[in-house]
Design a protein around this motif. Structure first.
Motif, PDB file in Angstrom:
ATOM      1  N   PHE B  35       0.828  -1.194   0.000  1.00 20.48           N
ATOM      2  CA  PHE B  35       0.000   0.000   0.000  1.00 20.48           C
ATOM      3  C   PHE B  35       0.871   1.256   0.000  1.00 20.48           C
ATOM      4  N   TRP B  36       0.296   2.325  -0.515  1.00 23.08           N
ATOM      5  CA  TRP B  36       0.828   3.654  -0.297  1.00 23.08           C
ATOM      6  C   TRP B  36      -0.250   4.469   0.415  1.00 23.08           C
ATOM      7  N   TYR B  37       0.175   5.098   1.517  1.00 25.52           N
ATOM      8  CA  TYR B  37      -0.690   5.993   2.255  1.00 25.52           C
ATOM      9  C   TYR B  37      -0.117   7.398   2.178  1.00 25.52           C
ATOM     10  N   LYS B  38      -1.012   8.372   2.198  1.00 19.69           N
ATOM     11  CA  LYS B  38      -0.643   9.782   2.178  1.00 19.69           C
ATOM     12  C   LYS B  38      -1.066  10.411   3.499  1.00 19.69           C
ATOM     13  N   GLN B  39      -0.179  11.222   4.085  1.00 20.56           N
ATOM     14  CA  GLN B  39      -0.520  11.937   5.306  1.00 20.56           C
ATOM     15  C   GLN B  39      -0.245  13.421   5.092  1.00 20.56           C
ATOM     16  N   PRO B  40      -1.265  14.201   4.741  1.00 19.91           N
ATOM     17  CA  PRO B  40      -1.082  15.647   4.564  1.00 19.91           C
ATOM     18  C   PRO B  40      -0.908  16.326   5.920  1.00 19.91           C
ATOM     19  N   PRO B  41      -0.671  17.623   5.934  1.00 22.56           N
ATOM     20  CA  PRO B  41      -0.488  18.339   7.204  1.00 22.56           C
ATOM     21  C   PRO B  41      -1.664  18.188   8.159  1.00 22.56           C
ATOM     22  N   SER B  42      -2.818  17.876   7.656  1.00 15.54           N
ATOM     23  CA  SER B  42      -3.971  17.644   8.526  1.00 15.54           C
ATOM     24  C   SER B  42      -3.807  16.390   9.381  1.00 15.54           C
ATOM     25  N   ARG B  43      -2.797  15.595   9.064  1.00 13.48           N
ATOM     26  CA  ARG B  43      -2.361  14.346   9.713  1.00 13.48           C
ATOM     27  C   ARG B  43      -3.278  13.157   9.443  1.00 13.48           C
ATOM     28  N   GLN B  44      -4.342  13.331   8.700  1.00 15.59           N
ATOM     29  CA  GLN B  44      -5.202  12.208   8.340  1.00 15.59           C
ATOM     30  C   GLN B  44      -4.445  11.237   7.447  1.00 15.59           C
ATOM     31  N   MET B  45      -4.499   9.970   7.737  1.00 16.59           N
ATOM     32  CA  MET B  45      -3.872   8.935   6.904  1.00 16.59           C
ATOM     33  C   MET B  45      -4.868   8.521   5.826  1.00 16.59           C
ATOM     34  N   ILE B  46      -4.456   8.670   4.571  1.00 15.73           N
ATOM     35  CA  ILE B  46      -5.360   8.419   3.447  1.00 15.73           C
ATOM     36  C   ILE B  46      -4.755   7.344   2.556  1.00 15.73           C
ATOM     37  N   LEU B  47      -5.529   6.312   2.261  1.00 11.46           N
ATOM     38  CA  LEU B  47      -5.058   5.261   1.364  1.00 11.46           C
ATOM     39  C   LEU B  47      -5.013   5.806  -0.059  1.00 11.46           C
ATOM     40  N   VAL B  48      -3.850   5.685  -0.681  1.00 13.87           N
ATOM     41  CA  VAL B  48      -3.663   6.178  -2.049  1.00 13.87           C
ATOM     42  C   VAL B  48      -3.870   5.060  -3.050  1.00 13.87           C
ATOM     43  N   ILE B  49      -3.214   3.925  -2.799  1.00 14.67           N
ATOM     44  CA  ILE B  49      -3.239   2.847  -3.790  1.00 14.67           C
ATOM     45  C   ILE B  49      -2.866   1.542  -3.123  1.00 14.67           C
ATOM     46  N   ARG B  50      -3.336   0.440  -3.699  1.00 15.22           N
ATOM     47  CA  ARG B  50      -3.107  -0.884  -3.132  1.00 15.22           C
ATOM     48  C   ARG B  50      -2.713  -1.837  -4.249  1.00 15.22           C
ATOM     49  N   GLN B  51      -1.821  -2.772  -3.926  1.00 14.37           N
ATOM     50  CA  GLN B  51      -1.360  -3.765  -4.906  1.00 14.37           C
ATOM     51  C   GLN B  51      -1.359  -5.144  -4.253  1.00 14.37           C
ATOM     52  N   GLU B  52      -1.980  -6.094  -4.902  1.00 15.46           N
ATOM     53  CA  GLU B  52      -1.898  -7.478  -4.436  1.00 15.46           C
ATOM     54  C   GLU B  52      -0.691  -8.134  -5.091  1.00 15.46           C
ATOM     55  N   ALA B  53       0.088  -8.860  -4.335  1.00 12.98           N
ATOM     56  CA  ALA B  53       1.327  -9.431  -4.865  1.00 12.98           C
ATOM     57  C   ALA B  53       1.086 -10.457  -5.963  1.00 12.98           C
TER      58      ALA B  53
END
Lengths: 111, 113
Positions: B35-53
């Motif tokens: 996974f890639w998660y994004k955390q902007p200055p608001s500090r919320q953790m947001i899922l950006v993208i997911r990959q199954e192996a």
């Protein structure tokens, strides 16, 4: 419509106090988690609960205790707070242990 | 134990340009999720993208895409047409189903106007 909510968002307290952070999810997910994010932004898993059973505990001091009254809630209780406990604490939930949805975080400051 | 390494503590990119964030991981498992998660200055953790192996095709979500190299244990994130709102910490994460998620140390991305 909030999916994962935490209260409070900010918590300032003195050393030695006991405090709780609440977490609720309305997504119907099976698993809930608590993470600690330190000052360097490193995220570390603390606990996870699946169907009200603790399945992970990552060398967390026993001053920290998760409590899950039902599948939608996982609260974090901290006894005898220490300066090193200052951090941002995130609650998260996931369906069948897949991607996790995070709450807004609780910034805990221990003085 | 699985480890996740993000070798770029900080990166910057001009608005509208493309940037790639690196991530490598170490595991002996064959089936897992990234996974890639994004955390902007608001500090919320947001899922950006997911990959199954088990999927060979690279995941894409609008301007976000990954380059998943299973043999090399590499999982980079490409952001195209960067926008000011992309400024955030980006975390790479590894998970084996039924186990906890392991995060990298993060890359702080700044998009410059």
């Amino acid at each position: 419509d909030t999916a994962v909510s935490q209260t409070p968002k900010y918590l300032v307290t003195q050393m030695g106090n006991d405090k709780s952070i609440k977490c609720e999810q309305n997504l119907g997910h099976d698993t809930m988690y608590w993470y600690k994010q330190d000052s360097k932004k490193f995220l570390k898993i603390m606990f996870s609960y699946n169907n009200k059973e603790l399945i992970i505990n990552e060398t967390v001091p026993n001053r920290f205790s998760p409590k899950s009254p039902d599948k939608a809630h996982l609260n974090l209780h901290i006894n005898s707070l220490e300066l090193g406990d200052s951090a941002v604490y995130f609650c998260a939930s996931s369906p069948s242990n897949l991607e996790q949805y995070f709450g807004p975080g609780t910034r805990l400051t221990v003085t | 134990a699985q480890t996740v390494t993000q070798s770029q503590p900080e990166m910057s990119v001009q608005e509208a340009e493309t940037v790639t964030l690196s991530c490598t991981y170490d595991t002996s498992e064959n089936n897992y999720y990234l996974f890639w998660y994004k955390q902007p200055p608001s500090r919320q953790m947001i899922l950006v993208i997911r990959q199954e192996a088990y999927k060979q095709q690279n995941a894409t979500e609008n301007r976000f895409s990954v380059n998943f190299q299973k043999a090399a244990k590499s999982f980079s994130l490409k952001i195209s047409d960067s926008q000011l709102g992309d400024t955030a910490m980006y975390f790479c994460a590894f998970m084996k189903q039924g186990h906890d998620m392991r995060f990298g140390a993060g890359t702080r991305l700044t998009v410059k106007p």
